[in-house]
Design an enzyme around this catalytic site. Structure first.
Site, PDB file in Angstrom:
ATOM      1  N   HIS A  26       0.848  -1.192   0.000  1.00  0.00           N
ATOM      2  CA  HIS A  26       0.000   0.000   0.000  1.00  0.00           C
ATOM      3  C   HIS A  26       0.883   1.242   0.000  1.00  0.00           C
ATOM      4  O   HIS A  26       1.713   1.411   0.881  1.00  0.00           O
ATOM      5  CB  HIS A  26      -0.917   0.017   1.236  1.00  0.00           C
ATOM      6  CG  HIS A  26      -2.062  -0.945   1.138  1.00  0.00           C
ATOM      7  ND1 HIS A  26      -3.150  -0.900   1.955  1.00  0.00           N
ATOM      8  CD2 HIS A  26      -2.284  -1.968   0.275  1.00  0.00           C
ATOM      9  CE1 HIS A  26      -4.004  -1.862   1.621  1.00  0.00           C
ATOM     10  NE2 HIS A  26      -3.496  -2.531   0.610  1.00  0.00           N
TER      11      HIS A  26
ATOM     12  N   TYR B 171      -8.989   5.714   7.121  1.00  0.00           N
ATOM     13  CA  TYR B 171      -9.128   6.104   8.524  1.00  0.00           C
ATOM     14  C   TYR B 171     -10.140   7.236   8.558  1.00  0.00           C
ATOM     15  O   TYR B 171      -9.859   8.328   8.065  1.00  0.00           O
ATOM     16  CB  TYR B 171      -7.788   6.585   9.087  1.00  0.00           C
ATOM     17  CG  TYR B 171      -6.774   5.487   9.340  1.00  0.00           C
ATOM     18  CD1 TYR B 171      -5.977   4.986   8.306  1.00  0.00           C
ATOM     19  CD2 TYR B 171      -6.595   4.964  10.614  1.00  0.00           C
ATOM     20  CE1 TYR B 171      -5.045   3.984   8.541  1.00  0.00           C
ATOM     21  CE2 TYR B 171      -5.659   3.965  10.859  1.00  0.00           C
ATOM     22  CZ  TYR B 171      -4.887   3.476   9.830  1.00  0.00           C
ATOM     23  OH  TYR B 171      -3.966   2.489  10.061  1.00  0.00           O
TER      24      TYR B 171
ATOM     25  N   PRO C   5      -4.278   0.848  18.918  1.00  0.00           N
ATOM     26  CA  PRO C   5      -4.076   0.239  17.593  1.00  0.00           C
ATOM     27  C   PRO C   5      -4.002   1.223  16.420  1.00  0.00           C
ATOM     28  O   PRO C   5      -3.496   0.855  15.358  1.00  0.00           O
ATOM     29  CB  PRO C   5      -5.291  -0.672  17.438  1.00  0.00           C
ATOM     30  CG  PRO C   5      -6.330  -0.094  18.339  1.00  0.00           C
ATOM     31  CD  PRO C   5      -5.601   0.514  19.487  1.00  0.00           C
TER      32      PRO C   5
ATOM     33  N   LYS D  62       1.122   0.243  15.080  1.00  0.00           N
ATOM     34  CA  LYS D  62       2.542   0.258  15.449  1.00  0.00           C
ATOM     35  C   LYS D  62       2.973  -0.943  16.308  1.00  0.00           C
ATOM     36  O   LYS D  62       4.170  -1.221  16.434  1.00  0.00           O
ATOM     37  CB  LYS D  62       2.875   1.552  16.216  1.00  0.00           C
ATOM     38  CG  LYS D  62       3.082   2.749  15.310  1.00  0.00           C
ATOM     39  CD  LYS D  62       4.477   2.732  14.692  1.00  0.00           C
ATOM     40  CE  LYS D  62       4.604   3.611  13.468  1.00  0.00           C
ATOM     41  NZ  LYS D  62       4.274   2.934  12.198  1.00  0.00           N
TER      42      LYS D  62
ATOM     43  N   TYR E 177       4.080   6.532   9.833  1.00  0.00           N
ATOM     44  CA  TYR E 177       3.265   5.364   9.489  1.00  0.00           C
ATOM     45  C   TYR E 177       4.099   4.293   8.789  1.00  0.00           C
ATOM     46  O   TYR E 177       3.980   3.101   9.090  1.00  0.00           O
ATOM     47  CB  TYR E 177       2.110   5.805   8.585  1.00  0.00           C
ATOM     48  CG  TYR E 177       0.988   4.791   8.469  1.00  0.00           C
ATOM     49  CD1 TYR E 177      -0.173   4.918   9.224  1.00  0.00           C
ATOM     50  CD2 TYR E 177       1.087   3.702   7.600  1.00  0.00           C
ATOM     51  CE1 TYR E 177      -1.204   3.984   9.119  1.00  0.00           C
ATOM     52  CE2 TYR E 177       0.065   2.758   7.502  1.00  0.00           C
ATOM     53  CZ  TYR E 177      -1.067   2.910   8.276  1.00  0.00           C
ATOM     54  OH  TYR E 177      -2.083   1.977   8.176  1.00  0.00           O
TER      55      TYR E 177
END
Ligand code: DHB
Length: 398
Positions: free
Chosen positions: A79, A208, A300, A304, A392
């Site tokens: 991704h 998200y 969550p 990580k 990220y």
């Protein structure tokens, strides 16, 4: 318990055979360092426990370059970004463009499966299904693991270095005297309702979503199975939710003028996941070293947890390897400080993502609007987006 304990001797004793413990065991074995892993769950329970699904590029490299498996590359999905969705609109954070990196969607239970297979292939000593585990003599040169194996036989492992990778509810951290550790933690007034559904993907990348009704995460597993979560009360009873109510709630949190629709399917798993932020300092007591969730847990949001555990293992492996190569404890002495630097960065990132994207039930209008201001500041600014993309996809090793 039987009367006699069989004594085993090894260099490194590892409590916890999840991804952190198995990866450490694998790296040590490759370096010719003897080790034994004990794990209270059986192989099948770990293999079928659903956890997060995103691997940083550094975690992927660790799996492939150390010969664990290439399966992440053939069966995982690369991704190159995520969508942040708020006010009913999606905004793509393009990781490749911003920081030249990407992540891989590859579930944690598959990472476990690959590591367990690699340990078996290399004749590693991993004992699943043990009980009555205790760690003693931690501040001596011979720390010990006591346990009963799955056949009811009692053992005592005498080791030189003991590693606690036994997760957030594990015994290792709790075996450190209270006065020798600081427990840093915060609770959150919400949890995640997680589902697995048999349906086609709703989106090619993760979404998200922030909404007045709370957070939602649209994730995937493969072409047939999808993973999604939505913010809920920590005391929510997952089983009381019908499929239709779950889908309506998820859909309401991603609704917007663009008409985005989730692809619905049968829900075959539903669980409420409680979470907190926690860091044990230091990550060491005597000759016991903590790695992964045994030493720290993150909420969550941002996935990580596993990545941080593997980062700990990288630092700890180098320290143990250096100790056996040189008999100098310098790197072992530096392990806790070095690992904690990354841990606190990840704590900040996970806390930030969590608080920016979730909606507190008691939030005032000012707080709601401030959060939207924060989100629009992140997506409108290349610098803001780049911070998110860098965190990220994973900071470089330090
Ligand atoms: C998943 C879980 C996460 O916590 C996250 O941030 C991203 C993905 C997952 O299970 O797919």
């Amino acid at each position: 318990m039987g009367a006699e304990r069989t004594i085993l001797k090894t260099q490194v004793g590892i409590v916890g055979g999840g991804p952190a413990g198995l990866m450490l065991s694998h790296l040590l074995a490759k370096s010719g360092i003897e080790n034994i892993v004990v794990e209270k769950r059986d192989h099948e329970t770990i293999r079928t426990t659903h956890r997060a699904g995103i691997l940083e590029h550094g975690s992927v490299r660790m799996l492939t370059e150390t010969g664990v498996s290439d399966r992440v590359l053939s069966e995982g999905y690369r991704h190159e970004g995520i969508d942040l969705r708020f006010g009913g609109e999606s905004h793509r954070i393009d990781f490749e463009d911003l920081v030249g990196e990407s992540v891989w969607l590859y579930p944690q239970n598959e990472v476990f499966t690959d590591l367990a297979a690699a340990r078996e292939r290399d004749h590693g000593d991993v004992r699943y299904g043990v009980s009555d585990t205790a760690v003693v003599d931690l501040a001596t040169d011979t720390p010990k693991i006591l346990f009963t194996d799955s056949d009811g036989r009692d053992f005592e492992i005498h080791c030189e270095i003991l590693v606690g990778s036994d997760g957030s509810g594990g015994i290792c951290k709790r075996s450190i005297p209270k006065e020798a550790r600081t427990d840093n933690f915060i609770e959150y007034p919400f949890a995640w309702f997680g589902i697995l559904t048999r349906a086609a993907p709703s989106a090619p990348e993760l979404i998200y979503a922030n909404s007045d009704r709370g957070f939602a995460l649209i994730s995937q597993r493969n072409d047939e199975v999808q993973r999604m979560y939505f913010q809920c009360d920590p005391n929510e009873d997952a089983q009381s939710w019908s499929e239709e109510r779950i889908w309506d709630e998820l859909q309401a949190r991603v609704d917007g003028p663009d008409g985005f629709q989730l692809t619905r399917g049968p829900v075959f798993e539903k669980t409420v996941l409680k979470f907190r932020s926690y860091v044990c300092e230091p990550l060491r007591y005597g000759n016991l070293f903590l790695a992964g969730d045994a030493g720290h847990t993150v909420p969550p949001t941002g996935a990580k947890g596993l990545n941080l555990a593997l980062a700990d293992v990288r630092v700890l492996f180098e320290a143990i390897d250096s100790f056996y190569a040189t008999r100098s404890a310098e790197l072992l002495d530096g392990y806790s400080d070095k690992a904690l630097k990354r841990v606190w960065r990840a704590q900040n990132f996970s806390y930030w993502m969590t608080s920016m994207l979730h909606t507190r039930a008691d939030a005032t209008l000012f707080e709601r609007k401030r959060a939207l201001g924060e989100l629009s500041g992140v997506v409108a600014s290349r610098h803001g987006s780049a911070y998110l993309a860098e965190a990220y996809t994973g900071w470089p090793n330090t």
